[in-house]
Structure formats: C-alpha cells, structure tokens
Design a protein around this motif. Structure first.
Motif, PDB file in Angstrom:
ATOM      1  N   GLU A   1       0.829  -1.200   0.000  1.00 27.08           N
ATOM      2  CA  GLU A   1       0.000   0.000   0.000  1.00 27.08           C
ATOM      3  C   GLU A   1       0.868   1.257   0.000  1.00 27.08           C
ATOM      4  OE1 GLU A   1      -3.257  -0.268  -0.505  1.00 27.08           O
ATOM      5  OE2 GLU A   1      -2.813  -2.408  -0.591  1.00 27.08           O
ATOM      6  N   PHE A   2       0.249   2.383  -0.297  1.00 25.28           N
ATOM      7  CA  PHE A   2       1.007   3.628  -0.458  1.00 25.28           C
ATOM      8  C   PHE A   2       1.587   4.083   0.883  1.00 25.28           C
ATOM      9  CE2 PHE A   2      -3.075   5.100   0.861  1.00 25.28           C
ATOM     10  CZ  PHE A   2      -2.973   6.400   1.305  1.00 25.28           C
ATOM     11  N   HIS A   3       2.649   4.880   0.806  1.00 21.93           N
ATOM     12  CA  HIS A   3       3.491   5.144   1.964  1.00 21.93           C
ATOM     13  C   HIS A   3       2.764   5.854   3.094  1.00 21.93           C
ATOM     14  CE1 HIS A   3       6.835   3.505  -0.086  1.00 21.93           C
ATOM     15  NE2 HIS A   3       6.988   4.483  -0.943  1.00 21.93           N
ATOM     16  N   SER A   4       1.866   6.781   2.787  1.00 20.16           N
ATOM     17  CA  SER A   4       1.168   7.499   3.850  1.00 20.16           C
ATOM     18  C   SER A   4       0.404   6.543   4.740  1.00 20.16           C
ATOM     19  CB  SER A   4       0.220   8.545   3.259  1.00 20.16           C
ATOM     20  OG  SER A   4       0.933   9.643   2.746  1.00 20.16           O
ATOM     21  N   LEU A   5      -0.281   5.575   4.130  1.00 24.12           N
ATOM     22  CA  LEU A   5      -1.047   4.611   4.921  1.00 24.12           C
ATOM     23  C   LEU A   5      -0.117   3.695   5.703  1.00 24.12           C
ATOM     24  CD1 LEU A   5      -3.819   3.292   5.624  1.00 24.12           C
ATOM     25  CD2 LEU A   5      -3.332   1.694   3.767  1.00 24.12           C
ATOM     26  N   THR A   6       0.884   3.117   5.032  1.00 23.41           N
ATOM     27  CA  THR A   6       1.740   2.145   5.709  1.00 23.41           C
ATOM     28  C   THR A   6       2.499   2.785   6.863  1.00 23.41           C
ATOM     29  OG1 THR A   6       3.491   2.540   4.058  1.00 23.41           O
ATOM     30  CG2 THR A   6       1.991   0.712   3.657  1.00 23.41           C
ATOM     31  N   ARG A   7       2.985   4.010   6.667  1.00 24.79           N
ATOM     32  CA  ARG A   7       3.698   4.686   7.748  1.00 24.79           C
ATOM     33  C   ARG A   7       2.754   4.991   8.908  1.00 24.79           C
ATOM     34  NH1 ARG A   7       8.065   7.985   9.100  1.00 24.79           N
ATOM     35  NH2 ARG A   7       7.522   9.796  10.370  1.00 24.79           N
TER      36      ARG A   7
ATOM     37  N   LEU B   1      -0.109   3.566   9.770  1.00 25.09           N
ATOM     38  CA  LEU B   1      -0.498   2.359  10.484  1.00 25.09           C
ATOM     39  C   LEU B   1       0.648   1.819  11.332  1.00 25.09           C
ATOM     40  CD1 LEU B   1      -2.631   0.380   7.857  1.00 25.09           C
ATOM     41  CD2 LEU B   1      -3.441   1.636   9.855  1.00 25.09           C
ATOM     42  N   ALA B   2       1.861   1.842  10.774  1.00 24.47           N
ATOM     43  CA  ALA B   2       3.014   1.343  11.526  1.00 24.47           C
ATOM     44  C   ALA B   2       3.253   2.161  12.786  1.00 24.47           C
ATOM     45  CB  ALA B   2       4.254   1.348  10.642  1.00 24.47           C
ATOM     46  N   ARG B   3       3.077   3.461  12.701  1.00 26.30           N
ATOM     47  CA  ARG B   3       3.282   4.318  13.874  1.00 26.30           C
ATOM     48  C   ARG B   3       2.217   4.044  14.942  1.00 26.30           C
ATOM     49  NH1 ARG B   3       4.492   5.839  17.870  1.00 26.30           N
ATOM     50  NH2 ARG B   3       5.095   7.935  18.597  1.00 26.30           N
ATOM     51  N   LEU B   4       0.987   3.879  14.528  1.00 28.15           N
ATOM     52  CA  LEU B   4      -0.070   3.581  15.481  1.00 28.15           C
ATOM     53  C   LEU B   4       0.131   2.202  16.108  1.00 28.15           C
ATOM     54  CD1 LEU B   4      -3.152   4.977  13.535  1.00 28.15           C
ATOM     55  CD2 LEU B   4      -1.989   6.023  15.483  1.00 28.15           C
ATOM     56  N   GLU B   5       0.663   1.262  15.318  1.00 31.10           N
ATOM     57  CA  GLU B   5       0.979  -0.060  15.860  1.00 31.10           C
ATOM     58  C   GLU B   5       1.992   0.027  16.988  1.00 31.10           C
ATOM     59  OE1 GLU B   5       0.942  -3.887  13.088  1.00 31.10           O
ATOM     60  OE2 GLU B   5       1.962  -2.208  12.124  1.00 31.10           O
ATOM     61  N   GLU B   6       2.971   0.911  16.834  1.00 28.59           N
ATOM     62  CA  GLU B   6       3.991   1.052  17.871  1.00 28.59           C
ATOM     63  C   GLU B   6       3.385   1.380  19.228  1.00 28.59           C
ATOM     64  OE1 GLU B   6       7.784   2.693  15.190  1.00 28.59           O
ATOM     65  OE2 GLU B   6       6.653   4.052  16.484  1.00 28.59           O
ATOM     66  N   GLU B   7       2.278   2.097  19.216  1.00 27.65           N
ATOM     67  CA  GLU B   7       1.628   2.507  20.464  1.00 27.65           C
ATOM     68  C   GLU B   7       0.505   1.555  20.870  1.00 27.65           C
ATOM     69  OE1 GLU B   7       2.661   5.076  22.193  1.00 27.65           O
ATOM     70  OE2 GLU B   7       4.033   5.981  20.736  1.00 27.65           O
ATOM     71  N   GLY B   8       0.314   0.495  20.111  1.00 30.07           N
ATOM     72  CA  GLY B   8      -0.772  -0.423  20.411  1.00 30.07           C
ATOM     73  C   GLY B   8      -2.139   0.144  20.131  1.00 30.07           C
ATOM     74  N   LEU B   9      -2.212   1.148  19.252  1.00 23.62           N
ATOM     75  CA  LEU B   9      -3.479   1.827  18.979  1.00 23.62           C
ATOM     76  C   LEU B   9      -4.255   1.205  17.827  1.00 23.62           C
ATOM     77  CD1 LEU B   9      -2.274   5.523  19.406  1.00 23.62           C
ATOM     78  CD2 LEU B   9      -3.539   4.104  21.050  1.00 23.62           C
ATOM     79  N   VAL B  10      -3.650   0.275  17.120  1.00 19.34           N
ATOM     80  CA  VAL B  10      -4.319  -0.416  16.030  1.00 19.34           C
ATOM     81  C   VAL B  10      -3.669  -1.786  15.863  1.00 19.34           C
ATOM     82  CG1 VAL B  10      -2.806   0.531  14.223  1.00 19.34           C
ATOM     83  CG2 VAL B  10      -5.111  -0.201  13.633  1.00 19.34           C
ATOM     84  N   GLN B  11      -4.449  -2.756  15.446  1.00 22.77           N
ATOM     85  CA  GLN B  11      -3.949  -4.090  15.143  1.00 22.77           C
ATOM     86  C   GLN B  11      -4.059  -4.293  13.640  1.00 22.77           C
ATOM     87  OE1 GLN B  11      -6.174  -6.919  17.442  1.00 22.77           O
ATOM     88  NE2 GLN B  11      -5.555  -6.061  19.416  1.00 22.77           N
ATOM     89  N   VAL B  12      -2.929  -4.581  12.986  1.00 22.50           N
ATOM     90  CA  VAL B  12      -2.890  -4.630  11.528  1.00 22.50           C
ATOM     91  C   VAL B  12      -2.552  -6.037  11.051  1.00 22.50           C
ATOM     92  CG1 VAL B  12      -1.927  -3.622   9.429  1.00 22.50           C
ATOM     93  CG2 VAL B  12      -2.117  -2.232  11.519  1.00 22.50           C
ATOM     94  N   THR B  13      -3.347  -6.533  10.124  1.00 21.01           N
ATOM     95  CA  THR B  13      -3.064  -7.781   9.416  1.00 21.01           C
ATOM     96  C   THR B  13      -2.723  -7.425   7.979  1.00 21.01           C
ATOM     97  OG1 THR B  13      -4.571  -9.062  10.799  1.00 21.01           O
ATOM     98  CG2 THR B  13      -3.997  -9.988   8.651  1.00 21.01           C
ATOM     99  N   ARG B  14      -1.556  -7.871   7.530  1.00 25.76           N
ATOM    100  CA  ARG B  14      -1.098  -7.553   6.170  1.00 25.76           C
ATOM    101  C   ARG B  14      -1.030  -8.823   5.337  1.00 25.76           C
ATOM    102  NH1 ARG B  14       1.666  -4.551   9.822  1.00 25.76           N
ATOM    103  NH2 ARG B  14       1.566  -2.266   9.584  1.00 25.76           N
TER     104      ARG B  14
END
Length: 383
Positions: A110-116, A118-131
């Motif tokens: 996916e495009f960089h704005s989304l991937t970055r 989501l990755a940042r929110l993952e660091e804080e445990g604010l979202v769970q991402v399945t890729r």
C-alpha cells in the motif's frame, strides 16, 4: 497508438532532451493546466475573499461532476477534496472504534502514507494490523477475501499495486466478505489510467485517488468518494465539514450529510483549477480511460519487444506482458536497480524505483517515438 504530444508542449519543451518514463509517478500536465493556474491567480485578485464562493461553488461542482463521470458514481455529492490522501487516511482512522484498538486488514504493497501511519499507530498499540502478501498475485484477492471474513473494522486495499502494477479485479467479492468493516479502495494508480466503474460499490466502499498521476493535474487535488451513511462523524474534522450541517442533537458538533463530512479546512485551491481543466481537456478530446489503457499497453508492448541489446530482460518483469491484469507501468525486479536508475538519469531518461524494483510508466504524453528513443539510449548505454 495516440499522439497527443502537442497538448503537452510546455512540459515536453521545458527539457527537450528528457525522456520522461515516470508517468505513473508524476505525469506531465497538459498545456491547459497552465491557463488554469493563471486563472486561479487572476480570480484570487479579482474576487479576493469572494473567491471561495467560486471555488466551493461552481468550481467544486464541476470537479465533482467530472470525477463522478469517470468513476461511474451516481451522485457527485459523495465526493470530497483535500490537498493529499493522507488527510483522508487520518480522518478515516479517526472514525474507527475508540474504546479498543481497531483491527485493520491491508496488504504489504500500500502507499506510503497509509503504511507509515499504520506502523506508527501499531507502535503505540493503537491499532492491530493484518497484512496480506500481494504475491503471488494470481490468488491475492482470494487470500484477501478469506482474511476479510475473520472480521475487521477497516479493510484498505489498492486497486493497482504501486510496487508491481498488478490490477486487483473482482473487488465486489471483497466488499461482500468485509461484512461491516469500512472498505477503502486506493485508486491512485487506476484513476484515469484504466476504466473504473464504481456503480456497484458506490454505496459500500470509500474510494480515493487524485490528480498527481494519470489525471495530469499535479498536486493538491485529491478526492475521496464517501458512501452514504458510512462514518458520519470523523473525529479529525475541519471547519469546512460543518457546511450544510442541518441535523444533529442540540450542542453536538454538526456535519454535512454528503461527502462534505470529510472536508478539512482552508486549502490552496489551484489544484482544483488544474484538475477541472485537465479533465475538461480529456473529455473535449473524446478520450476514454479505455483508450488510455490501450495506448499505454501498446507502448509497453513496443518497449518490451525492443529490449534486445539494452541489458534489460523482459523475464525480469514482476507482472509479465501477457498478464492482462496490469496497470500502465512495467516493473523490473533488479538487484542493481539503484545503479540502473542512476545510469538512466545520466542518459536523461526519467524512471522511478522502489528498492530493487525499477518502474517505467507509460501515458498520454508519449508516443512510439519516445519509446524508440528510450530503447536507442538504452542500447547506447551497453556500448
């Protein structure tokens, strides 16, 4: 093949030695967009504060109508504009459940704005991402559909993958499997590059794209189609989103009922002037997105069949030429892609690269002559 180079004289004439093969990244703009840019300045001078009645009135209505026609949308009012798609990423994410980490399903391309983000929110445990891995491409949709049935709050996937050019078809199946999840389709590599008909998904899926690539309008004019009833009150909201707000409990922050609910705040409107002009030019020429795709694919075939002696091997294509589900750019998997790009740049050939993948983009600004020219320069590099 088409030959529309005369309509791109400003961009092509600015550096006649340059062979631009990154039309999937930064598409040259047709000449009419320069006139539109000047119109934006002149109307700002003439109208000053009153320019917003023009921008948010007739100009926005024209842009909405033209984009809706290209996408087969039944109601242009579902469209909203912003300077970039990241604004839409933030507003959509802000609409997801707040009492627990929302679950998101997406891909590894996916495009960089989304991937970055989501990755940042993952660091804080604010979202769970399945890729889901996009390769092998042939069964990517099947794997996405299977994963979507597990239950998510958000499903976000590209229509054409930027890392390869593979086209994901049959998205109605994904919409059905997604259940109650918010479904967002990234159409940036599909809009104005190939036929897109959202008529069957208009009530179900968000769709985002913009003018920077095949729409030929440059920066600052991205859009989001907002299906009615979905995410009515994003938490990240600009004051423009209140325009037209007629309902809601007393004292509650109001929102418009159509696409305006995803509006931000004050922005540079010149991109909308260019988008209106570029899409208007496209229609006036009698062009269709099927013609754009066919033109690009014909140029791709001419390019690929002429690669003997260039050092580039068609066997290195991530999406082969005999795959009909391909976008308007060709992607080579090359361990020395960075060195290749540097050599091409020295020969005044503009491409772009993602890690070990070198991409050649094809569009309306090119003709057979440009393809023959790049092949000749490639052969000269090998001598």
């Amino acid at each position: 093949m088409l030959d529309l180079r005369g309509h791109f004289s400003r961009f092509l004439g600015a550096d006649p030695a340059r062979l631009h093969f990154a039309a999937h990244s930064h598409h040259p703009w047709p000449d009419v967009t320069r006139e539109a840019q000047l119109r934006a300045w002149d109307e700002a001078a003439r109208l000053q504060d009153g320019k917003w009645e023009e921008v948010l009135g007739p100009l926005l209505a024209d842009c909405r109508a033209k984009v809706a026609r290209q996408l087969g949308l039944p109601d242009p009012a579902t469209l909203v504009f912003a300077p970039n798609t990241h604004e839409f990423v933030v507003r959509i994410l802000s609409s997801l459940p707040a009492h627990r980490p929302p679950r998101a399903l997406t891909t590894d391309a996916e495009f960089h704005s989304l991937t970055r983000q989501l990755a940042r929110l993952e660091e804080e445990g604010l979202v769970q991402v399945t890729r889901v891995a996009t390769e092998p491409h042939g069964n990517c949709l099947d794997r996405l559909v299977q994963a979507a049935r597990q239950g998510f709050d958000l499903v976000w996937v590209s229509e054409v993958f930027f890392s390869s050019g593979f086209v994901l078809e049959g998205l109605e199946a994904l919409a059905e499997a997604a259940g109650e999840a918010v479904l967002v389709l990234d159409g940036y590599h599909a809009f104005m590059a190939r036929p897109v008909n959202l008529s069957r998904l208009a009530g179900r899926a968000f769709y985002t794209a913009g003018g920077y690539k095949y729409a030929m309008a440059g920066e600052g004019c991205c859009f989001l189609h907002c299906p009615p009833g979905w995410l009515p009150r994003p938490r990240a909201t600009g004051w423009y989103a209140a325009f037209g707000a007629l309902a809601g409990p007393q004292g509650e922050v109001g929102y418009a009922g159509d696409g305006w609910r995803f509006m931000g705040a004050t922005f540079d409107p010149s991109g909308l002037y260019r988008l209106d002009a570029a899409l208007g030019w496209f229609e006036a020429q009698g062009l269709t997105t099927a013609m754009v795709r066919d033109h690009a694919h014909a140029l791709q075939a001419r390019f690929a069949t002429g690669l003997d002696g260039t050092g580039l091997d068609p066997a290195r294509l991530v999406v082969p030429l005999d795959e009909p589900r391909r976008g308007n750019f060709l992607t080579f998997e090359l361990p020395d892609a960075e060195a290749w790009q540097a050599r091409l740049a020295a020969a005044h050939i503009v491409t772009d690269r993602r890690a070990t993948r070198l991409r050649f983009g094809f569009g309306l600004c090119q003709s057979a002559a440009e393809v023959d020219g790049v092949l000749e320069r490639l052969r000269n590099l090998q001598r």
